[in-house]
Design a protein around this motif. Structure first.
Motif, PDB file in Angstrom:
ATOM      1  N   ALA A  66       7.077  15.012 -18.650  1.00  0.00           N
ATOM      2  CA  ALA A  66       7.299  16.391 -18.195  1.00  0.00           C
ATOM      3  C   ALA A  66       6.366  16.789 -17.052  1.00  0.00           C
ATOM      4  N   THR A  67       5.428  15.927 -16.705  1.00  0.00           N
ATOM      5  CA  THR A  67       4.486  16.229 -15.623  1.00  0.00           C
ATOM      6  C   THR A  67       5.203  16.176 -14.271  1.00  0.00           C
ATOM      7  N   PRO A  68       5.056  17.170 -13.406  1.00  0.00           N
ATOM      8  CA  PRO A  68       5.702  17.154 -12.091  1.00  0.00           C
ATOM      9  C   PRO A  68       5.288  15.912 -11.294  1.00  0.00           C
ATOM     10  N   TYR A  69       6.221  15.445 -10.478  1.00  0.00           N
ATOM     11  CA  TYR A  69       5.971  14.209  -9.743  1.00  0.00           C
ATOM     12  C   TYR A  69       4.735  14.299  -8.848  1.00  0.00           C
ATOM     13  N   ASN A  70       4.472  15.482  -8.302  1.00  0.00           N
ATOM     14  CA  ASN A  70       3.316  15.597  -7.409  1.00  0.00           C
ATOM     15  C   ASN A  70       1.999  15.451  -8.168  1.00  0.00           C
ATOM     16  N   GLU A  71       1.993  15.866  -9.439  1.00  0.00           N
ATOM     17  CA  GLU A  71       0.792  15.681 -10.262  1.00  0.00           C
ATOM     18  C   GLU A  71       0.626  14.209 -10.651  1.00  0.00           C
ATOM     19  N   LYS A  72       1.730  13.535 -10.902  1.00  0.00           N
ATOM     20  CA  LYS A  72       1.676  12.098 -11.176  1.00  0.00           C
ATOM     21  C   LYS A  72       1.090  11.351  -9.972  1.00  0.00           C
ATOM     22  N   ILE A  73       1.543  11.743  -8.794  1.00  0.00           N
ATOM     23  CA  ILE A  73       1.057  11.105  -7.572  1.00  0.00           C
ATOM     24  C   ILE A  73      -0.455  11.294  -7.427  1.00  0.00           C
ATOM     25  N   LYS A  74      -0.950  12.492  -7.742  1.00  0.00           N
ATOM     26  CA  LYS A  74      -2.387  12.751  -7.641  1.00  0.00           C
ATOM     27  C   LYS A  74      -3.190  11.820  -8.563  1.00  0.00           C
ATOM     28  N   VAL A  75      -2.664  11.568  -9.755  1.00  0.00           N
ATOM     29  CA  VAL A  75      -3.342  10.655 -10.684  1.00  0.00           C
ATOM     30  C   VAL A  75      -3.407   9.253 -10.094  1.00  0.00           C
ATOM     31  N   PHE A  76      -2.294   8.782  -9.559  1.00  0.00           N
ATOM     32  CA  PHE A  76      -2.276   7.441  -8.969  1.00  0.00           C
ATOM     33  C   PHE A  76      -3.194   7.372  -7.750  1.00  0.00           C
ATOM     34  N   GLN A  77      -3.211   8.425  -6.956  1.00  0.00           N
ATOM     35  CA  GLN A  77      -4.086   8.442  -5.782  1.00  0.00           C
ATOM     36  C   GLN A  77      -5.556   8.371  -6.193  1.00  0.00           C
ATOM     37  N   LYS A  78      -5.924   9.115  -7.207  1.00  0.00           N
ATOM     38  CA  LYS A  78      -7.307   9.079  -7.685  1.00  0.00           C
ATOM     39  C   LYS A  78      -7.640   7.718  -8.270  1.00  0.00           C
ATOM     40  N   ALA A  79      -6.675   7.084  -8.939  1.00  0.00           N
ATOM     41  CA  ALA A  79      -6.904   5.754  -9.501  1.00  0.00           C
ATOM     42  C   ALA A  79      -7.180   4.734  -8.400  1.00  0.00           C
ATOM     43  N   VAL A  80      -6.501   4.882  -7.267  1.00  0.00           N
ATOM     44  CA  VAL A  80      -6.749   3.992  -6.126  1.00  0.00           C
ATOM     45  C   VAL A  80      -8.192   4.126  -5.657  1.00  0.00           C
ATOM     46  N   VAL A  81      -8.663   5.362  -5.555  1.00  0.00           N
ATOM     47  CA  VAL A  81     -10.047   5.606  -5.132  1.00  0.00           C
ATOM     48  C   VAL A  81     -11.023   4.951  -6.111  1.00  0.00           C
ATOM     49  N   LEU A  82     -10.777   5.105  -7.406  1.00  0.00           N
ATOM     50  CA  LEU A  82     -11.677   4.544  -8.415  1.00  0.00           C
ATOM     51  C   LEU A  82     -11.631   3.015  -8.422  1.00  0.00           C
ATOM     52  N   LEU A  83     -10.461   2.457  -8.211  1.00  0.00           N
ATOM     53  CA  LEU A  83     -10.349   0.997  -8.126  1.00  0.00           C
ATOM     54  C   LEU A  83     -11.234   0.438  -7.019  1.00  0.00           C
ATOM     55  N   LYS A  84     -11.194   1.072  -5.887  1.00  0.00           N
ATOM     56  CA  LYS A  84     -11.994   0.606  -4.760  1.00  0.00           C
ATOM     57  C   LYS A  84     -13.491   0.776  -5.034  1.00  0.00           C
ATOM     58  N   GLU A  85     -13.855   1.892  -5.688  1.00  0.00           N
ATOM     59  CA  GLU A  85     -15.259   2.124  -6.011  1.00  0.00           C
ATOM     60  C   GLU A  85     -15.777   1.126  -7.042  1.00  0.00           C
ATOM     61  N   ARG A  86     -14.922   0.680  -7.943  1.00  0.00           N
ATOM     62  CA  ARG A  86     -15.322  -0.205  -9.036  1.00  0.00           C
ATOM     63  C   ARG A  86     -14.931  -1.655  -8.792  1.00  0.00           C
ATOM     64  N   LYS A  87     -14.729  -1.990  -7.549  1.00  0.00           N
ATOM     65  CA  LYS A  87     -14.231  -3.317  -7.199  1.00  0.00           C
ATOM     66  C   LYS A  87     -15.129  -4.429  -7.741  1.00  0.00           C
ATOM     67  N   ASP A  88     -16.427  -4.239  -7.699  1.00  0.00           N
ATOM     68  CA  ASP A  88     -17.355  -5.273  -8.175  1.00  0.00           C
ATOM     69  C   ASP A  88     -17.170  -5.547  -9.665  1.00  0.00           C
ATOM     70  N   GLU A  89     -16.912  -4.511 -10.443  1.00  0.00           N
ATOM     71  CA  GLU A  89     -16.694  -4.701 -11.875  1.00  0.00           C
ATOM     72  C   GLU A  89     -15.428  -5.512 -12.132  1.00  0.00           C
ATOM     73  N   PHE A  90     -14.386  -5.221 -11.370  1.00  0.00           N
ATOM     74  CA  PHE A  90     -13.141  -5.973 -11.510  1.00  0.00           C
ATOM     75  C   PHE A  90     -13.332  -7.428 -11.087  1.00  0.00           C
ATOM     76  N   PHE A  91     -14.096  -7.637 -10.018  1.00  0.00           N
ATOM     77  CA  PHE A  91     -14.390  -8.997  -9.586  1.00  0.00           C
ATOM     78  C   PHE A  91     -15.060  -9.783 -10.717  1.00  0.00           C
ATOM     79  N   LYS A  92     -16.031  -9.164 -11.343  1.00  0.00           N
ATOM     80  CA  LYS A  92     -16.753  -9.841 -12.416  1.00  0.00           C
ATOM     81  C   LYS A  92     -15.818 -10.215 -13.549  1.00  0.00           C
ATOM     82  N   SER A  93     -14.929  -9.323 -13.908  1.00  0.00           N
ATOM     83  CA  SER A  93     -14.002  -9.610 -15.003  1.00  0.00           C
ATOM     84  C   SER A  93     -13.103 -10.788 -14.671  1.00  0.00           C
TER      85      SER A  93
END
Length: 480
Positions: A66-93
């Motif tokens: 039921a979440t509007p598509y624009n709010e869904k997009i904001k979540v995905f956009q923020k996740a992209v930012v966090l992925l890039k910030e946490r890149k070293d942790e993902f590399f280690k895994s």
């Protein structure tokens, strides 16, 4: 990431992390007897825990769909930012399972690309107005199918976990993600990224299951009535078992399974490009990619020249340390030994490399190999090795070759090497695989192109609009 999480990877149900249950060790790829951390195992006999899991999934679906598509997009956009910030942790895994740095980078960058592609798709129209003779107006709309069970493997742990989760979420579904027991940290990190990005806590659950408990867990979850679709990436053998259980409850599935991928080198091929690319396509990430090249068919007119070039190129490629396979599970190593020994006993010749059984079993490391004269009766001839080896074969009748190849039970990837593009396209149309790549690698998966196989390599497609459609239903509404 806290020291506690690094040591004990939790379940996440209803947004709450749980480390109080049984712990299962995750061992080092370098020293198989050393535990690098543990994961909290889902108690398959705990009815209350199942109820919490299902209640959260249903609640999460109601909220997220039921979440509007624009709010869904904001979540995905923020996740992209966090992925890039946490890149070293993902590399280690990723390094923990023996993955090379370039492939860890490919995993993280590929995950960012996945999210960005779904961001571009989520604002697209969700329906059409078909013509109708019996109604004044007919409407078809796409709606999310419901809670999804997403199961990912260990060999590309970041990207494949993310892909299994992002596609149904982008469609508006809630997700229960079951990690691989060999790479639970990567799944945990990605789930945390999405929760921290603002995804409703109930929209995404994370569970880890002890290997021996997988059959019962799957049956309990699919029989509950909560799950409306599942997606699984992994071996054909396991995918077949999962599909059988799903069929018992009429639950649809998307399966991306193994491949016995092949390359056809026509007599007009550019051998300078073909040889090196084929070697890379087989040995890359130690052959631990479902798209790796397993068999190469070379026209008899250029067979000797191809072979000569191959013997020069292979040693140069093999110098890269990325091409020695190192597994935490000795089962994979033993399987490769058995496949090679069987092939050799039936007349195959090891064209490049050597395999010292005692050394391989002791070090759990298999060197890159090229085989020739593999008999049709060899197990290797029709079995995915999932290791750094491929076989070369001679052909002269192209039409007959395609017929023979189409009998194969797999159907994921094929490549054609030819300078006559129009003829190559005609050949590609007749090959029974999910994708055919002309003058490029079998290891080819990009977010704007549908990815998946046919026959024993699975069904359904990931990526872009095709990935979204997998987790939507089409509803018809008529008006009079």
């Amino acid at each position: 990431m806290s020291t506690e999480v690094a040591r004990r990877i939790p379940l996440i149900i209803g947004g709450k992390e749980n480390t109080t249950r049984a712990q299962v060790a995750v061992n080092s790829h370098t020293f198989p007897e050393e535990s690098i951390h543990t994961f909290t195992s889902f108690d398959i006999n705990d009815t209350k825990l199942y109820r919490e899991l299902f209640d959260s999934a249903n609640k999460g679906f109601e909220e997220w769909s039921a979440t509007p598509y624009n709010e869904k997009i904001k979540v995905f956009q923020k996740a992209v930012v966090l992925l890039k910030e946490r890149k070293d942790e993902f590399f280690k895994s990723h390094h923990e399972i023996g993955g090379p740095s370039w492939f860890a980078g490919f995993n993280v960058d590929g995950t960012v690309d996945q999210l960005e592609e779904y961001i571009s798709q989520m604002s697209n129209p969700t329906g059409v107005l078909p013509q109708s003779l019996e109604s004044k107006l007919a409407i078809t709309i796409k709606q999310p199918i419901g809670p999804v069970l997403a199961i990912a493997p260990w060999n590309a742990p970041i990207l494949l976990a993310a892909r299994s989760i992002a596609a149904p979420l982008a469609a508006g579904c809630s997700v229960i993600h079951k990690s691989s027991e060999k790479s639970p940290l990567a799944s945990y990190l990605f789930v945390k990224c999405l929760h921290d990005a603002g995804l409703p806590k109930d929209a995404l659950q994370l569970v880890h299951v002890a290997p021996q408990d997988n059959p019962q867990f799957l049956n309990e979850v699919l029989s509950s009535g909560t799950i409306k679709k599942l997606n699984f990436t992994g071996s054909t053998a396991v995918g077949t078992k999962i599909a059988t259980v799903a069929a018992n409850y009429l639950i649809p599935y998307l399966l991306e399974l193994g491949g016995k991928n092949f390359s056809i080198v026509r007599k007009d091929a550019d051998l300078d490009k073909a040889v090196g690319n084929i070697v890379w396509s087989s040995w890359s990430h130690k052959g631990q990619i479902c798209m790796s090249t397993d068999k190469v068919y070379i026209h008899e007119d250029i067979y000797d020249e191809f072979k000569e070039r191959l013997q020069k190129v292979a040693p140069e490629v093999a110098k890269d340390p990325d091409y020695s396979i190192c597994q935490r599970d000795p089962v994979f190593t033993k399987k490769i030994i058995e496949l090679v020994e069987d092939a050799v006993s039936k007349g195959a010749n090891i064209l490049y490399g050597n395999i010292d059984k005692e050394k391989v079993l002791k070090t759990n490391s298999v060197p890159p190999l090229i085989l020739e004269d593999v008999n049709e009766d060899s197990i290797l001839n029709n079995t995915e090795s999932f290791g750094p080896l491929f076989s070369i074969h001679k052909y002269n009748d192209e039409a007959q070759l395609i017929k023979d190849l189409n009998v194969n039970s797999y159907g994921l990837k094929a490549t054609i090497w030819s300078q006559n593009i129009l003829e190559a396209i005609d050949i590609a149309k007749n090959i029974e695989t999910g994708a055919v790549h002309i003058n490029s690698s079998s290891v080819h998966d990009e977010v704007t192109i549908p990815h998946g196989g046919v026959k024993g390599s699975g069904q359904g497609r990931f990526n872009s609009s095709w990935g979204l459609d997998e987790f939507n239903i089409i509803k018809t509404i008529t008006l009079n």
